[in-house]
Design a protein around this motif. Sequence first.
Motif, short mmCIF file in Angstrom:
data_model
loop_
_atom_site.label_atom_id
_atom_site.label_comp_id
_atom_site.label_asym_id
_atom_site.label_seq_id
_atom_site.Cartn_x
_atom_site.Cartn_y
_atom_site.Cartn_z
N LYS A 81 34.26 -66.04 -28.60
CA LYS A 81 35.04 -67.39 -28.28
C LYS A 81 34.55 -68.64 -29.09
N LEU A 82 33.47 -68.59 -29.58
CA LEU A 82 32.68 -69.48 -30.28
C LEU A 82 33.20 -69.18 -31.76
N GLY A 83 33.90 -68.06 -32.29
CA GLY A 83 34.40 -67.71 -33.45
C GLY A 83 33.33 -66.82 -34.39
N ILE A 84 32.33 -66.37 -33.57
CA ILE A 84 31.16 -65.73 -34.40
C ILE A 84 31.84 -64.19 -34.67
N GLY A 85 31.68 -63.82 -35.82
CA GLY A 85 32.12 -62.19 -36.02
C GLY A 85 31.02 -61.47 -36.13
N SER A 86 29.99 -61.79 -36.95
CA SER A 86 28.69 -61.11 -36.93
C SER A 86 27.57 -62.04 -37.29
N MET A 87 26.36 -61.48 -36.91
CA MET A 87 24.97 -62.23 -36.98
C MET A 87 24.03 -61.53 -37.50
N MET A 88 23.00 -62.23 -37.93
CA MET A 88 21.79 -61.71 -38.53
C MET A 88 20.58 -62.95 -38.21
N GLY A 89 19.45 -62.27 -38.17
CA GLY A 89 18.19 -63.32 -37.99
C GLY A 89 17.18 -62.49 -38.30
N GLY A 96 9.60 -69.26 -35.06
CA GLY A 96 10.68 -69.34 -34.54
C GLY A 96 11.72 -68.31 -35.31
N ALA A 97 12.96 -68.69 -35.41
CA ALA A 97 13.89 -67.66 -36.04
C ALA A 97 14.82 -68.08 -36.97
N LEU A 98 14.98 -67.66 -38.14
CA LEU A 98 15.98 -68.07 -39.05
C LEU A 98 17.32 -67.22 -38.85
N ASN A 99 18.55 -68.04 -38.48
CA ASN A 99 19.65 -67.22 -38.20
C ASN A 99 20.95 -67.37 -39.13
N PHE A 100 21.48 -66.50 -39.22
CA PHE A 100 22.84 -66.53 -40.11
C PHE A 100 23.88 -66.09 -39.42
N TYR A 101 25.04 -66.75 -39.51
CA TYR A 101 26.31 -66.54 -38.91
C TYR A 101 27.44 -66.23 -39.90
N SER A 102 28.35 -65.54 -39.47
CA SER A 102 29.53 -65.31 -40.34
C SER A 102 30.69 -65.38 -39.07
#
Length: 229
Positions: A113-121, A132-138
């Motif tokens: 619902k936030l518009g996130i299609g895929s993720m990586m971290g 901590g974690a470095l996170n990537f969003y598409s």
Amino acid sequence: MDWGRFAQDMAAMARELLAQESVDSTLGRITGSAVELVEGCDASGILVLHDSTVQSLAPSEQLVIDSDALQARLNEGPCFDAARTRGGERVFRIHDLTEFQPRWPSFVPQAQKLGIGSMMGFLLYTEEEELGALNFYSRRSGAFTQASELAGWLLASHAAVAFSSARSHAQLENAIATRHVIGEAMGILMGSHHLTEDQAFDVLRRYSQENNVKLREVARQICERGGLE
């Protein structure tokens, strides 16, 4: 991916990280580089856990903040897991958030619902500490490939060293500043009340304990006011 060009960009980014003047600017350059250098990345941020409290650092856009807040509220999510891992998985890649993810049954539908299609971290860590974690969003499904993951690993490795170094430098500067202000306050007390160095420090310590005020703050007030009220 043009790996020759990527290597050049990564080297330039590493030099820029070393040139940053603060922790905040270092982190901002890290997440900015994630969007610039990692194929498929629309947004990036660093999630840090303090006990059970989630902190979003250098988010490149509101989407990152919203995702971190959602994971904090649900106590569930891939970035959350990556940030709190201890000797376990140090990377995650979710190819498609429209597919069922049994590990995060509450997070995934709301992330969509936030518009996130895929993720990586990636867990940010050095031999001495986990950061901590470095996170990537598409916003697209299937945006992150094996090449994206390798690029993310390389960026996270540089980022962890730069983050740790910047934080250590900031802590050292803070410690030096604290020693300076405490020394100045002791000098004021020694001159105005004819105290020895040990006696002046004891006054500072007792006032700090009795009033539940940090020693540095007590010293700062003395420097500003010329003594204790």
